[in-house]
Design a protein around this motif. Sequence first.
Motif, PDB file in Angstrom:
ATOM      1  N   ILE A   1       8.092  -2.022  31.597  1.00  0.00           N
ATOM      2  CA  ILE A   1       6.879  -1.983  30.735  1.00  0.00           C
ATOM      3  C   ILE A   1       6.985  -2.570  29.290  1.00  0.00           C
ATOM      4  O   ILE A   1       6.185  -2.807  28.476  1.00  0.00           O
ATOM      5  CB  ILE A   1       6.196  -0.898  30.375  1.00  0.00           C
ATOM      6  CG1 ILE A   1       6.040   0.122  31.744  1.00  0.00           C
ATOM      7  CG2 ILE A   1       5.408   0.010  28.975  1.00  0.00           C
ATOM      8  CD1 ILE A   1       6.135   1.377  32.028  1.00  0.00           C
ATOM      9  N   GLU A   2       7.992  -2.011  28.270  1.00  0.00           N
ATOM     10  CA  GLU A   2       8.282  -2.502  27.172  1.00  0.00           C
ATOM     11  C   GLU A   2       8.032  -4.284  27.159  1.00  0.00           C
ATOM     12  O   GLU A   2       7.225  -4.801  26.193  1.00  0.00           O
ATOM     13  CB  GLU A   2       9.423  -2.167  26.224  1.00  0.00           C
ATOM     14  CG  GLU A   2       9.555  -2.659  25.176  1.00  0.00           C
ATOM     15  CD  GLU A   2      10.719  -1.588  24.801  1.00  0.00           C
ATOM     16  OE1 GLU A   2      11.883  -2.759  23.679  1.00  0.00           O
ATOM     17  OE2 GLU A   2      11.798  -1.085  24.679  1.00  0.00           O
TER      18      GLU A   2
ATOM     19  N   ARG B   1       5.088  -6.643  25.762  1.00  0.00           N
ATOM     20  CA  ARG B   1       6.321  -7.266  24.521  1.00  0.00           C
ATOM     21  C   ARG B   1       5.198  -8.888  24.653  1.00  0.00           C
ATOM     22  O   ARG B   1       4.580  -9.584  23.693  1.00  0.00           O
ATOM     23  CB  ARG B   1       7.254  -7.183  24.446  1.00  0.00           C
ATOM     24  CG  ARG B   1       8.072  -8.124  23.709  1.00  0.00           C
ATOM     25  CD  ARG B   1       9.373  -8.244  22.757  1.00  0.00           C
ATOM     26  NE  ARG B   1      10.051  -7.276  22.869  1.00  0.00           N
ATOM     27  CZ  ARG B   1      11.096  -6.292  22.754  1.00  0.00           C
ATOM     28  NH1 ARG B   1      11.907  -6.968  23.266  1.00  0.00           N
ATOM     29  NH2 ARG B   1      11.324  -5.368  22.465  1.00  0.00           N
ATOM     30  N   VAL B   2       5.821  -9.222  25.991  1.00  0.00           N
ATOM     31  CA  VAL B   2       4.823 -10.577  26.942  1.00  0.00           C
ATOM     32  C   VAL B   2       4.033 -10.690  26.321  1.00  0.00           C
ATOM     33  O   VAL B   2       2.895 -11.370  25.738  1.00  0.00           O
ATOM     34  CB  VAL B   2       5.272 -10.508  28.067  1.00  0.00           C
ATOM     35  CG1 VAL B   2       4.651 -11.999  28.662  1.00  0.00           C
ATOM     36  CG2 VAL B   2       7.074 -10.956  28.283  1.00  0.00           C
TER      37      VAL B   2
ATOM     38  N   LEU C   1      -0.442 -13.835  21.050  1.00  0.00           N
ATOM     39  CA  LEU C   1      -0.262 -14.288  19.851  1.00  0.00           C
ATOM     40  C   LEU C   1      -0.641 -15.736  19.137  1.00  0.00           C
ATOM     41  O   LEU C   1      -0.887 -16.158  19.209  1.00  0.00           O
ATOM     42  CB  LEU C   1       1.436 -14.340  18.832  1.00  0.00           C
ATOM     43  CG  LEU C   1       1.596 -12.154  18.128  1.00  0.00           C
ATOM     44  CD1 LEU C   1       2.432 -11.676  17.956  1.00  0.00           C
ATOM     45  CD2 LEU C   1       0.178 -12.220  17.380  1.00  0.00           C
ATOM     46  N   GLN C   2       0.505 -16.155  20.973  1.00  0.00           N
ATOM     47  CA  GLN C   2       0.418 -17.555  21.769  1.00  0.00           C
ATOM     48  C   GLN C   2      -1.566 -17.913  21.270  1.00  0.00           C
ATOM     49  O   GLN C   2      -1.871 -19.046  20.906  1.00  0.00           O
ATOM     50  CB  GLN C   2       1.215 -17.372  22.640  1.00  0.00           C
ATOM     51  CG  GLN C   2       1.567 -19.319  23.044  1.00  0.00           C
ATOM     52  CD  GLN C   2       2.009 -19.795  24.116  1.00  0.00           C
ATOM     53  OE1 GLN C   2       1.894 -18.792  24.987  1.00  0.00           O
ATOM     54  NE2 GLN C   2       2.652 -20.847  24.515  1.00  0.00           N
ATOM     55  N   GLU C   3      -1.715 -17.011  21.994  1.00  0.00           N
ATOM     56  CA  GLU C   3      -3.726 -17.531  22.234  1.00  0.00           C
ATOM     57  C   GLU C   3      -3.912 -17.556  21.038  1.00  0.00           C
ATOM     58  O   GLU C   3      -5.260 -18.991  20.707  1.00  0.00           O
ATOM     59  CB  GLU C   3      -4.155 -16.491  23.443  1.00  0.00           C
ATOM     60  CG  GLU C   3      -3.893 -16.995  25.087  1.00  0.00           C
ATOM     61  CD  GLU C   3      -4.167 -15.950  25.757  1.00  0.00           C
ATOM     62  OE1 GLU C   3      -5.105 -14.332  24.643  1.00  0.00           O
ATOM     63  OE2 GLU C   3      -4.242 -15.713  26.648  1.00  0.00           O
ATOM     64  N   GLU C   4      -3.823 -16.687  20.342  1.00  0.00           N
ATOM     65  CA  GLU C   4      -4.257 -16.407  18.692  1.00  0.00           C
ATOM     66  C   GLU C   4      -3.841 -18.098  17.501  1.00  0.00           C
ATOM     67  O   GLU C   4      -4.738 -18.725  17.184  1.00  0.00           O
ATOM     68  CB  GLU C   4      -4.230 -15.872  17.666  1.00  0.00           C
ATOM     69  CG  GLU C   4      -4.948 -15.467  16.517  1.00  0.00           C
ATOM     70  CD  GLU C   4      -4.537 -14.535  16.376  1.00  0.00           C
ATOM     71  OE1 GLU C   4      -4.536 -13.788  14.743  1.00  0.00           O
ATOM     72  OE2 GLU C   4      -4.145 -12.767  16.588  1.00  0.00           O
TER      73      GLU C   4
END
Length: 145
Positions: free
Chosen positions: A98-99, A103-104, A110-113
């Motif tokens: 789950i963590e 995180r993914v 973040l990658q999309e941003e």
Amino acid sequence: SLQNNKDQKLTLQRDQIKEVSTRKNKLQLMKNEYAQRKQSFKDKSDFIALNSAFKTIKTSMDDVKAMMSEQDESKVIKAKMQECQKQLDEATDYGISIELFFRVKHLRSLQEEKQRYSEKKRILQSNVDESNEEAKKVKKENRRA
């Protein structure tokens, strides 16, 4: 009279022999009775010793049963501990997954941003480049004029 004396002596001897025989028989009977009592006492003694041995054996068997029961309880407890450890490991793995999932997911966002930012930067840079080109053209035109 001599014959009478002899008869008396013989009778006395017979009586003595009878008495000795009777005493001997009584003594043998007493001896047999003593042997029986002794055997009876020995049998009781043997019975007591045997009973004591049986009690010792029973106590030992009870101890062994108790130890086996404790061992069985120990096996049950060990099995429960292993099951709990397995559940803990599974829960830990699940928690970790789950963590990692979150995180993914966060890294993807973040990658999309970053991609959106890079796209905006590219567009802005393109606009700046176009503006610079237009400014150069305007400058050239202004110089000609």
